[in-house]
Scaffold this active site. Sequence first.
Site, PDB file in Angstrom:
ATOM      1  N   SER A 125      -3.216 -36.630  -9.542  1.00 42.58           N
ATOM      2  CA  SER A 125      -3.301 -35.222  -9.172  1.00 42.58           C
ATOM      3  C   SER A 125      -2.347 -34.925  -8.018  1.00 42.58           C
ATOM      4  O   SER A 125      -1.145 -35.116  -8.150  1.00 42.58           O
ATOM      5  CB  SER A 125      -4.761 -34.865  -8.851  1.00 42.58           C
ATOM      6  N   ASP A 159      -5.643 -29.369 -19.357  1.00 40.15           N
ATOM      7  CA  ASP A 159      -6.039 -29.593 -17.960  1.00 40.15           C
ATOM      8  C   ASP A 159      -6.378 -28.251 -17.310  1.00 40.15           C
ATOM      9  O   ASP A 159      -5.515 -27.372 -17.205  1.00 40.15           O
ATOM     10  CB  ASP A 159      -4.893 -30.276 -17.212  1.00 40.15           C
ATOM     11  N   HIS A 184      -8.800 -32.738 -16.614  1.00 39.61           N
ATOM     12  CA  HIS A 184      -8.124 -33.168 -15.391  1.00 39.61           C
ATOM     13  C   HIS A 184      -8.617 -34.551 -15.004  1.00 39.61           C
ATOM     14  O   HIS A 184      -9.780 -34.743 -14.632  1.00 39.61           O
ATOM     15  CB  HIS A 184      -8.396 -32.178 -14.257  1.00 39.61           C
TER      16      HIS A 184
END
Length: 345
Positions: A144, A272, A300
Amino acid sequence: MSRTIVPADFRPARGFGNRHLQTLLPRMLPTPRLAYETEIINLPDGDFVELAWGQPAPRTEDAPLFILFHGLEGAIDSPYAKGLMAMAARLGWRSVLMHFRGCGQAPNRLPRAYHSGDTADAYWVLGQLARRYPHALKVAAGVSLGGNMLAKLVAEQGGDGLDLAGAIVISAPLDLAASADALNRGFARVYQRHLLKDLKRKVVAKMRLGPLPIALTPHQLRELDTFWAYDNEVTAPLHGFASASDYYARASAGRLLSDIELPTLVLHAADDPFMPSDLFERLPTPADAVRVEIARHGGHVGFIEARHGRLGSWLLRRVARQLDDWASSGSLPHWPASVASRSDS
């Protein structure tokens, strides 16, 4: 579609394809136990970061080294961190996670913290590791926010600027403005609210210790309810940006994908919820050194599949396969044909 962007071979477990379910499932499933030791690394500006070293570590100094950078407000206790570190250990790798400033066991010393494009600390730590383990093959992975940071770092440093055989970028918000927009729509606001709560809690704690270079009272800080607002009023002034727009433009790694020379694997899910579905259509064509694998589903940092009648992580399997490939092949200027043939499905 660019030849550097291919479909991933991930298939969600039957009945578990929803993007929010994929995003939340890793927090509900059992995670491996992970023993680790903490090391403090002092930085040139007087601050520090905490390293978490997986234990037990390999005995040989030339054992391959897996370096992990976590996501926004993540830490060694994040499910993906435990999973990736434990996976690397099973493969015989030495593993270490770098906590961004203030994300370890102790608050950092300076008013500033960390942000999505802050590559200096990672560059410093990678340099320390290169001197400590000069003969070890090294691979870095970022999840991320940590993935955006890592992609930006490898683009900045060129093919031989880092002692890395390769980089793995997982579910990275490569267009930060688009990500901030996506997180302010529908159910994704739940993620935004949760992350902002953690960020603001740390800033309030620092406010109690002394004035910060931001024009906010604690009450005004608590009222910031979007990433656009928070990054404009907190992240930008704390880290030398003129505004949230300036921060997003300068810190986003997506614009640099065509500049990357180091072998880099990018793993992404088209659904996502932290990003728009057309993310890679907004970005320049990745360089030949980059391989982007896009799954239709996965959420995600999710990628939960079913194997042998049990739910498990395709993400861990895919990263393990890549570590094996790089460990057996060494640092390669391009993607080996064997990798391409196994994932083009």
